[in-house]
Design a protein around this motif. Sequence first.
Motif, PDB file in Angstrom:
ATOM      1  N   GLU A 165      -1.323  -2.428  -5.450  1.00 40.07           N
ATOM      2  CA  GLU A 165      -2.672  -2.903  -5.161  1.00 40.07           C
ATOM      3  C   GLU A 165      -2.662  -4.428  -5.188  1.00 40.07           C
ATOM      4  O   GLU A 165      -2.235  -5.038  -6.169  1.00 40.07           O
ATOM      5  CB  GLU A 165      -3.639  -2.358  -6.211  1.00 40.07           C
ATOM      6  CG  GLU A 165      -5.090  -2.677  -5.930  1.00 40.07           C
ATOM      7  CD  GLU A 165      -6.008  -1.963  -6.916  1.00 40.07           C
ATOM      8  OE1 GLU A 165      -6.760  -2.669  -7.621  1.00 40.07           O
ATOM      9  OE2 GLU A 165      -5.950  -0.716  -7.014  1.00 40.07           O
TER      10      GLU A 165
ATOM     11  N   GLY B 186       2.502   8.603  -0.505  1.00 40.46           N
ATOM     12  CA  GLY B 186       1.170   8.401  -1.076  1.00 40.46           C
ATOM     13  C   GLY B 186       0.770   6.967  -1.034  1.00 40.46           C
ATOM     14  O   GLY B 186       1.579   6.072  -0.873  1.00 40.46           O
TER      15      GLY B 186
ATOM     16  N   CYS C 258       9.270  -1.493  -3.983  1.00 39.43           N
ATOM     17  CA  CYS C 258       8.437  -2.159  -2.991  1.00 39.43           C
ATOM     18  C   CYS C 258       8.961  -3.562  -2.690  1.00 39.43           C
ATOM     19  O   CYS C 258       9.033  -3.978  -1.527  1.00 39.43           O
ATOM     20  CB  CYS C 258       6.990  -2.222  -3.477  1.00 39.43           C
ATOM     21  SG  CYS C 258       5.851  -2.957  -2.280  1.00 39.43           S
TER      22      CYS C 258
ATOM     23  N   SER D  45      -1.995   3.661  -2.436  1.00 38.49           N
ATOM     24  CA  SER D  45      -2.125   2.821  -3.619  1.00 38.49           C
ATOM     25  C   SER D  45      -2.641   3.614  -4.801  1.00 38.49           C
ATOM     26  O   SER D  45      -3.525   4.436  -4.683  1.00 38.49           O
ATOM     27  CB  SER D  45      -3.090   1.672  -3.306  1.00 38.49           C
ATOM     28  OG  SER D  45      -3.396   0.969  -4.472  1.00 38.49           O
ATOM     29  N   SER D  46      -2.044   3.365  -5.972  1.00 41.96           N
ATOM     30  CA  SER D  46      -2.509   4.060  -7.170  1.00 41.96           C
ATOM     31  C   SER D  46      -2.270   3.231  -8.414  1.00 41.96           C
ATOM     32  O   SER D  46      -1.764   3.727  -9.410  1.00 41.96           O
ATOM     33  CB  SER D  46      -1.800   5.412  -7.307  1.00 41.96           C
ATOM     34  OG  SER D  46      -0.432   5.227  -7.537  1.00 41.96           O
TER      35      SER D  46
ATOM     36  N   ARG E  54       2.384   2.267  -3.356  1.00 42.60           N
ATOM     37  CA  ARG E  54       1.433   2.594  -4.426  1.00 42.60           C
ATOM     38  C   ARG E  54       1.047   1.372  -5.244  1.00 42.60           C
ATOM     39  O   ARG E  54       0.754   1.466  -6.439  1.00 42.60           O
ATOM     40  CB  ARG E  54       1.988   3.697  -5.337  1.00 42.60           C
ATOM     41  CG  ARG E  54       2.079   5.052  -4.664  1.00 42.60           C
ATOM     42  CD  ARG E  54       2.244   6.165  -5.669  1.00 42.60           C
ATOM     43  NE  ARG E  54       3.577   6.228  -6.197  1.00 42.60           N
ATOM     44  CZ  ARG E  54       4.379   7.302  -6.091  1.00 42.60           C
ATOM     45  NH1 ARG E  54       3.974   8.350  -5.431  1.00 42.60           N
ATOM     46  NH2 ARG E  54       5.568   7.302  -6.644  1.00 42.60           N
TER      47      ARG E  54
ATOM     48  N   ASP F 177       8.122   1.644  -8.898  1.00 42.18           N
ATOM     49  CA  ASP F 177       7.450   1.398  -7.618  1.00 42.18           C
ATOM     50  C   ASP F 177       7.458  -0.083  -7.268  1.00 42.18           C
ATOM     51  O   ASP F 177       7.652  -0.462  -6.108  1.00 42.18           O
ATOM     52  CB  ASP F 177       6.007   1.898  -7.677  1.00 42.18           C
ATOM     53  CG  ASP F 177       5.901   3.415  -7.575  1.00 42.18           C
ATOM     54  OD1 ASP F 177       6.930   4.062  -7.295  1.00 42.18           O
ATOM     55  OD2 ASP F 177       4.791   3.941  -7.765  1.00 42.18           O
TER      56      ASP F 177
ATOM     57  N   PHE G 275       1.216  -2.846  -9.974  1.00 45.83           N
ATOM     58  CA  PHE G 275       1.709  -1.485  -9.800  1.00 45.83           C
ATOM     59  C   PHE G 275       1.595  -0.750 -11.130  1.00 45.83           C
ATOM     60  O   PHE G 275       1.821  -1.342 -12.193  1.00 45.83           O
ATOM     61  CB  PHE G 275       3.170  -1.482  -9.357  1.00 45.83           C
ATOM     62  CG  PHE G 275       3.415  -2.078  -8.001  1.00 45.83           C
ATOM     63  CD1 PHE G 275       3.621  -1.270  -6.888  1.00 45.83           C
ATOM     64  CD2 PHE G 275       3.442  -3.466  -7.834  1.00 45.83           C
ATOM     65  CE1 PHE G 275       3.850  -1.826  -5.633  1.00 45.83           C
ATOM     66  CE2 PHE G 275       3.669  -4.030  -6.586  1.00 45.83           C
ATOM     67  CZ  PHE G 275       3.872  -3.204  -5.481  1.00 45.83           C
TER      68      PHE G 275
ATOM     69  N   SER H 119       0.831  -1.211   0.000  1.00 42.87           N
ATOM     70  CA  SER H 119       0.000   0.000   0.000  1.00 42.87           C
ATOM     71  C   SER H 119       0.864   1.258   0.000  1.00 42.87           C
ATOM     72  O   SER H 119       0.627   2.197  -0.764  1.00 42.87           O
ATOM     73  CB  SER H 119      -0.922  -0.006   1.229  1.00 42.87           C
ATOM     74  OG  SER H 119      -1.702   1.169   1.278  1.00 42.87           O
TER      75      SER H 119
ATOM     76  N   GLN I 285       7.628  10.686  -9.459  1.00 43.36           N
ATOM     77  CA  GLN I 285       6.442  10.535  -8.631  1.00 43.36           C
ATOM     78  C   GLN I 285       6.632  11.086  -7.226  1.00 43.36           C
ATOM     79  O   GLN I 285       6.023  10.631  -6.271  1.00 43.36           O
ATOM     80  CB  GLN I 285       6.047   9.062  -8.579  1.00 43.36           C
ATOM     81  CG  GLN I 285       5.814   8.527  -9.975  1.00 43.36           C
ATOM     82  CD  GLN I 285       5.022   7.263  -9.980  1.00 43.36           C
ATOM     83  OE1 GLN I 285       4.138   7.049  -9.170  1.00 43.36           O
ATOM     84  NE2 GLN I 285       5.319   6.393 -10.905  1.00 43.36           N
TER      85      GLN I 285
ATOM     86  N   SER J 189      -2.789   2.259 -11.670  1.00 47.46           N
ATOM     87  CA  SER J 189      -3.559   2.998 -12.670  1.00 47.46           C
ATOM     88  C   SER J 189      -4.077   2.104 -13.763  1.00 47.46           C
ATOM     89  O   SER J 189      -3.471   1.130 -14.134  1.00 47.46           O
ATOM     90  CB  SER J 189      -2.669   4.086 -13.278  1.00 47.46           C
ATOM     91  OG  SER J 189      -3.267   4.659 -14.403  1.00 47.46           O
TER      92      SER J 189
END
Length: 309
Positions: free
Chosen positions: A56, A188, A78, A190-191, A54, A74, A69, A51, A203, A193
């Motif tokens: 999911e 920030g 991660c 989770s994102s 960024r 990222d 991701f 999380s 970012q 996209s």
Amino acid sequence: MPTVEAPPLERKLVAIMAADVEGYSRLMHEDEEQTLATLSAHRSIIDALISAGRGEISGTAGDSVLAEFASVVDAVHCAVSIQQALAKANADLPDESRMLLRIGINVGDVMVKDGSIFGDGVNVAARLESIAEPGGICVTRGVRDHLRDRMDYEFEDLGEHHVKNIVRPVRVFRVCFEPDGTAELPQGGSSASKEGVHLAIDQGPPVAASADAVELAFWQSVQASDDPSEYQAYLAQYPKGDFAALAQARLANPSPSEQSSSEDRAIELEFWNSIKDTELRAMFEAYLKKYPDGEFRALAEIRLEALPG
């Protein structure tokens, strides 16, 4: 009668991270309850860092995690952060209870259905995970090429591998990182996209995935629980942690009456979730031996009948 066509599946380009625990079946065989407690503690760390990175989570099954991701950068940041955080968590455990994660990362086009992702891109990430060494990370050439000028990590070329259900050989690279270090994660949440993989976007400034942040995430995941094993897992990893006194107080004053049965059912449920997708008869036999009148007895017997003797 007119033919009704199914709506087209959504597709998107993402970085896919697949991870699972090395030797999980062996650990379960040796000590089920300790293994489940350690898995729960590790999953709290993994989920919090995905999380924070960024990402999911797209699927979980027993000891495995699948995440997506929007950025390859990222995803690798991660993954390194997870391996470094788990190295710290394992340092507080006896050797026989330590859990080492293997991680594979691919970038590819995937299909989306009911919040889950499918396709060759996912399959390749899963095969890379099986190639990775315990505590390590393997990536495809596409991931390496995207990151070559954007990250400080070096990549060891492991050559081409023929992997199950994939026609073309896959070029595999091992990510070289310092296991005892501390990776940096972006600010920030989770994102992941739907617009694809952002390869060259700055970012924002990174923040360290420090031990304090990991401990806080762990505590936040258990603080509302009625299950003593979760507080025991916290204390096992952070005996002098910031919330040790609170955890000890919760253990000293458990909820009355049904606490024991609630804990037993939680352990049984974790056990079942960890084996339900396996093809090993021994795992279902172990479940029936431990829970002869368990909630999933009928399902375990059906699976045993279907598996070859």
